[in-house]
Write a protein that holds these residues in place. Structure first.
Motif, PDB file in Angstrom:
ATOM      1  N   HIS A 107       2.633  -8.600   9.602  1.00 33.81           N
ATOM      2  CA  HIS A 107       3.796  -8.848  10.261  1.00 33.81           C
ATOM      3  C   HIS A 107       3.981  -7.411  11.181  1.00 33.81           C
ATOM      4  O   HIS A 107       4.851  -7.779  12.166  1.00 33.81           O
ATOM      5  N   GLY A 108       3.590  -6.552  11.066  1.00 31.74           N
ATOM      6  CA  GLY A 108       3.871  -5.195  11.553  1.00 31.74           C
ATOM      7  C   GLY A 108       2.977  -5.223  12.769  1.00 31.74           C
ATOM      8  O   GLY A 108       3.440  -4.299  13.748  1.00 31.74           O
ATOM      9  N   LEU A 109       2.031  -6.204  13.036  1.00 28.44           N
ATOM     10  CA  LEU A 109       1.229  -6.182  14.309  1.00 28.44           C
ATOM     11  C   LEU A 109       1.991  -6.238  15.391  1.00 28.44           C
ATOM     12  O   LEU A 109       2.971  -7.105  15.306  1.00 28.44           O
ATOM     13  N   ARG A 110       1.648  -5.670  16.606  1.00 27.26           N
ATOM     14  CA  ARG A 110       2.387  -5.944  17.938  1.00 27.26           C
ATOM     15  C   ARG A 110       2.136  -7.305  18.445  1.00 27.26           C
ATOM     16  O   ARG A 110       0.794  -7.818  18.109  1.00 27.26           O
ATOM     17  N   GLU A 111       3.038  -8.162  19.261  1.00 29.52           N
ATOM     18  CA  GLU A 111       2.451  -9.248  20.093  1.00 29.52           C
ATOM     19  C   GLU A 111       1.655  -8.838  20.977  1.00 29.52           C
ATOM     20  O   GLU A 111       1.966  -7.643  21.417  1.00 29.52           O
ATOM     21  N   ARG A 114      -0.607  -9.958  16.549  1.00 24.01           N
ATOM     22  CA  ARG A 114      -0.013 -10.795  15.696  1.00 24.01           C
ATOM     23  C   ARG A 114      -0.155 -12.220  15.947  1.00 24.01           C
ATOM     24  O   ARG A 114      -0.714 -13.043  14.724  1.00 24.01           O
ATOM     25  N   GLU A 115       0.305 -12.982  16.749  1.00 24.81           N
ATOM     26  CA  GLU A 115       0.142 -14.335  16.991  1.00 24.81           C
ATOM     27  C   GLU A 115      -1.331 -14.709  16.922  1.00 24.81           C
ATOM     28  O   GLU A 115      -1.537 -15.922  16.329  1.00 24.81           O
ATOM     29  N   ASN A 144      -8.374  -9.397  20.753  1.00 24.78           N
ATOM     30  CA  ASN A 144      -7.154  -9.501  19.953  1.00 24.78           C
ATOM     31  C   ASN A 144      -7.427  -9.648  18.446  1.00 24.78           C
ATOM     32  O   ASN A 144      -6.777  -8.962  17.549  1.00 24.78           O
ATOM     33  N   GLY A 148      -6.729  -6.767  15.758  1.00 23.65           N
ATOM     34  CA  GLY A 148      -5.973  -7.089  14.573  1.00 23.65           C
ATOM     35  C   GLY A 148      -6.304  -6.872  13.251  1.00 23.65           C
ATOM     36  O   GLY A 148      -5.932  -6.159  12.546  1.00 23.65           O
ATOM     37  N   LYS A 151      -7.142  -3.237  12.301  1.00 21.08           N
ATOM     38  CA  LYS A 151      -5.741  -2.805  11.878  1.00 21.08           C
ATOM     39  C   LYS A 151      -5.114  -2.811  10.648  1.00 21.08           C
ATOM     40  O   LYS A 151      -4.869  -2.283   9.460  1.00 21.08           O
TER      41      LYS A 151
END
Length: 159
Positions: A107-111, A114-115, A144, A148, A151
């Protein structure tokens, strides 16, 4: 359609997946995939048909990967250890998908990262489908997702 173009369209994803499983780096896998097909064009007359064309292409790709490892001034065995098998890392991390900590990290990943991760893992969509949904390329979706995932793995390792 040019015969090599047809071969590229039929087998580039397989070669890319093969390289990605070894490099664990989407950009490097893409670069090596392109180099594989570049070399294949120059050496197509050496293909004897003893194996499938994709096996021959993956052989070229494997040699390019080994050369890449050697250029990094290390032995392939030592460098290979620096890259844990991607599937093992993914399975280990996402077997614990219900873990609240992993979900918090996700949930803390940036858009849009995250999506992309949500669409891939929860929606079980292909990279091509994700790219279409987000108005981007398949390669963009791959990059991406893997960034993600890296990370998430890195942050989960700190827990």
């Amino acid at each position: 359609m040019d015969p090599m173009e047809k071969i590229y369209q039929e087998h580039s994803r397989t070669v890319y997946a093969f390289l990605l499983s070894r490099t664990h780096n989407a950009d490097l896998a893409e670069e090596l995939t392109q180099e594989t097909f570049f070399q294949a064009v120059g050496r197509i007359e050496t293909f004897q048909g003893d194996s499938s064309i994709v096996t021959w292409l993956c052989g070229i790709a494997k040699n390019l990967w080994r050369n890449c490892l050697k250029k990094k001034a290390g032995e392939p065995e030592r460098l290979q250890e620096e890259f844990p098998a991607g599937k093992e890392v993914e399975e280990t991390l996402f077997l614990e998908w219900d873990s609240l900590q992993v979900l918090k990290i996700l949930h803390g990943l940036r858009e849009p990262m995250r999506e992309v991760v949500y669409l891939r893992l929860i929606g079980n969509l292909t990279f091509r489908q994700i790219g279409e949904i987000m108005g981007e390329s398949e390669n963009w979706a791959r990059v991406n997702f893997y960034r993600g995932k890296e990370k998430i793995v890195k942050e989960a390792g700190k827990l």
